[in-house]
Enzyme design. Structure first.
Site, PDB file in Angstrom:
ATOM      1  N   GLY A 183       0.813  -1.215   0.000  1.00 32.28           N
ATOM      2  CA  GLY A 183       0.000   0.000   0.000  1.00 32.28           C
ATOM      3  C   GLY A 183       0.845   1.263   0.000  1.00 32.28           C
ATOM      4  O   GLY A 183       0.349   2.346  -0.275  1.00 32.28           O
ATOM      5  N   HIS A 211     -31.387  18.725  -7.868  1.00 31.08           N
ATOM      6  CA  HIS A 211     -31.584  19.799  -6.891  1.00 31.08           C
ATOM      7  C   HIS A 211     -32.085  19.208  -5.579  1.00 31.08           C
ATOM      8  O   HIS A 211     -32.914  18.308  -5.606  1.00 31.08           O
ATOM      9  CB  HIS A 211     -32.601  20.807  -7.421  1.00 31.08           C
TER      10      HIS A 211
END
Ligand SMILES: Cc1cc2nc3c(=O)[nH]c(=O)nc-3n(C[C@H](O)[C@H](O)[C@H](O)COP(=O)(O)OP(=O)(O)OC[C@H]3O[C@@H](n4cnc5c(N)ncnc54)[C@H](O)[C@@H]3O)c2cc1C
Length: 564
Positions: free
Chosen positions: A136, A541
């Site tokens: 990682g 929205h």
């Protein structure tokens, strides 16, 4: 002898058997990963605590298993209970030696290296990956993920402190640095074991150890007394970067931290001085400030975050100052002293006078250096960049040696995890015989301050410096309904249009959800979608995304919900 399931990551009592790595008749040694376990918390390898020959397998892939259940029966070579083999001990004393041949060797298991490995393995190549620390890389262990885990704790604490603004009464909120670090570590561990699992599933051989070149096709990987000699047709260097430091008196004091140390600092501090107002410095400034500490940032240049437009930098500085963060630009740190009570004193020159700040700790965040230490690159002939920082590559990620590639932070092009991963894909595609090139035109960059900052494409400053004929539109979050409901109305969306081509060539967002919104701007710039097509795209929205729609409208006849 039986191998039983003794524990499962997290609080789960059951797990699913993922990939089974052994068959009946296989010889296994202590530490051998016999299978992968899939849990709600992620994946983890199950290592054998005994050695011997696999006699019976009592489970199968996909089966649910529980704590205490017998998984595998193992027989020692003497016929009795399985014990560590003699040659295993001999290996421990003399060290193990192994010669390995592979299609592709990848050095470094960060987001550059492990993504390249998966991409190559999925395309049928035999891949070996050498990693000297945890899988990682910086990203998972001491960079992107750990900082963002702590950013979340700090932001949550800040929200809780301001709960009354939302009509909520919260008493006695307290931040516990030690618990914050524990949470960060648990997220990191889950992700690291997930990558280990993916390596396993994709049949990528991971060798734990430090790699160094013997010649341009041969790499020696050493781990303690063990030594592996890997010969590969192609080699990808993905060794990343390390924190750079300052050569000033007092830098070795124990209260001075780099970002790696800071991410493990469990002290509940009152005040911190940060040297460097770049991305890492400013992210930590907001982390510490949100956690209730007094923060001062000392920056050499005349503004913080020099990679973003000056109006974005000004906006974050304004917000930082409102929150009590001291920003000292145009300031050169000269030394670090210690008060009698043990506190740190950072001395700096500003406008020709010496000033100082006292604090519990000092964080040095002055950039990162490509990591080529111990690689013995001189044995390959691969050239360095002209400025001596990092390995030189072409747009296909090839170094000056045709079959050696360098991706990610080590080539010093753009120090970002997603760039490292993408460069890894480009390098592998070229190894696969394609003609792939890295395109940096629309690479998003996010800074996890509060509020977040994100930009993609050209900044206004760069576009003007390049002599482009541009227009700029800005839509403030103060005019966005969703931002107001979130109590986060600071900042704006900014777009830059090339008036000669009509294309949107850059964008910046400072404000709520900037890290998520930047993907929309990236798609817009990358796909070269027209202004008209965006205007006729329906944005939901109420969302912060509507601010992008409004900013695009602002490039033409003007936004609907804002008038300057
Ligand atoms: C505090 C901090 C926050 C960050 N936040 C972000 C962010 O939010 N977003 C973002 O995009 N980027 C962020 N970054 C940058 C990001 O972490 C790096 O750009 C990214 O990790 C680079 O990936 P890489 O694969 O090139 O190298 P790395 O992730 O550094 O991995 C290199 C690996 O190579 C190994 N290695 C080195 N030499 C050898 C050798 N000789 N033999 C074997 N193994 C070797 C190392 O142990 C390491 O595991 C952050 C960085 C820091 C420090």
């Amino acid at each position: 002898m039986e191998i039983k399931l003794k524990s499962i990551m997290g609080k789960d009592k059951t797990a699913i058997v993922g990939k089974l790595n052994v068959s009946v008749g296989d010889t296994i040694e202590t530490g051998h990963v016999i299978l992968q376990l899939e849990t709600k918390k992620g994946n983890s390898p199950l290592k054998s605590e005994i050695s011997g020959t696999v006699e019976e397998i009592l489970i199968s892939e996909g089966q649910t298993v529980e704590i205490g259940q017998t998984l595998i029966c193992v027989k020692s070579e003497s016929g009795g209970a399985a014990t560590p083999k003699l040659d295993y001990f001999a290996g421990m004393i003399n060290g193990k030696k192994e010669d390995i041949n592979t299609d592709i060797l990848i050095i470094g298991g960060g987001p550059g290296g492990y993504v390249a490995a998966i991409h190559a393995a999925k395309n049928g190549r035999k891949v070996v990956l050498a990693e000297r620390k945890a899988m990682g890389g910086t990203c998972l262990n001491e960079g992107c993920i750990p900082t963002k885990a702590i950013v979340k704790s700090a932001e949550l604490f800040e929200h809780i402190k301001n709960a009354d603004e939302f009509g909520l009464e919260v008493k006695d909120a307290r931040a516990d640095m030690s618990k914050i670090i524990d949470r960060k570590n648990s997220i990191k561990d889950t992700l690291v074991s997930g990558i280990e699992y993916l390596m396993n599933k994709n049949e990528i051989r991971v060798i734990k150890g430090s790699a160094s070149f013997v010649d341009e096709r041969t790499v020696s990987v050493k781990s303690g007394r063990d030594e592996y000699t890997v010969e590969a047709e192609n080699i990808i260097i993905a060794t990343g970067s390390t924190s750079s430091t300052l050569k000033i008196p007092g830098i070795d004091n124990e209260f001075v931290m780099n970002s790696t140390k800071a991410l493990d600092c469990r002290d509940n501090m009152d005040c911190v001085t940060i040297i460097g107002g770049g991305v890492i410095g400013m992210e930590f400034a907001f982390i510490y400030s949100n956690l209730g500490m007094k923060v001062n940032v000392v920056e050499y240049f005349d503004r913080v975050l020099t990679m973003v437009d000056s109006d974005v930098s000004e906006e974050i500085c304004k917000i930082a100052k409102q929150r009590g963060i001291g920003i000292h630009t145009g300031s050169k740190v000269t030394r670090i002293g210690r008060e009698e009570n043990g506190k740190a004193v950072v001395f700096f020159e500003k406008d020709g006078t010496e000033r100082f700040i006292t604090s519990d700790k000092v964080l040095v965040a002055t950039g990162r250096e490509p990591d080529v230490q111990g690689l013995e690159l001189e044995n390959t002939g691969a050239a360095a960049n002209e400025n001596g920082r990092g390995i030189a590559v072409d747009s296909g990620m090839r170094t000056s040696v045709k079959h050696i590639y360098a991706i990610g932070d080590v080539n010093s092009r753009m120090q970002l995890a997603h760039v490292a991963s993408h460069e890894g894909m480009v390098a592998v595609d070229n190894i696969l015989g394609k003609d792939a090139h890295m395109d940096y035109t629309a690479v998003p960059n996010v800074i996890f301050t509060s509020p977040e900052i994100a930009n993609v494409g050209l900044t206004e400053d760069v576009a003007l410096r390049e002599g482009l004929n541009i227009s700029v539109s800005k839509f403030p979050f103060g005019a966005n309904g969703k931002a107001l409901t979130m109590g986060e109305s600071e900042g704006f969306v900014k777009l830059i249009k090339d008036l000669d081509t009509g294309g949107i060539i850059g964008g910046a967002i400072i404000g709520p959800e900037a890290s998520a919104l930047i993907s929309t701007l990236t798609m817009m710039i990358n796909s070269r979608i027209s202004e008209e097509e965006i205007i006729h795209t329906v944005f939901a929205h109420p969302t912060t995304g509507e601010s992008i729609h409004e900013a695009v409208l602002g490039l033409g006849k003007g936004a609907f919900h804002y008038h300057e």
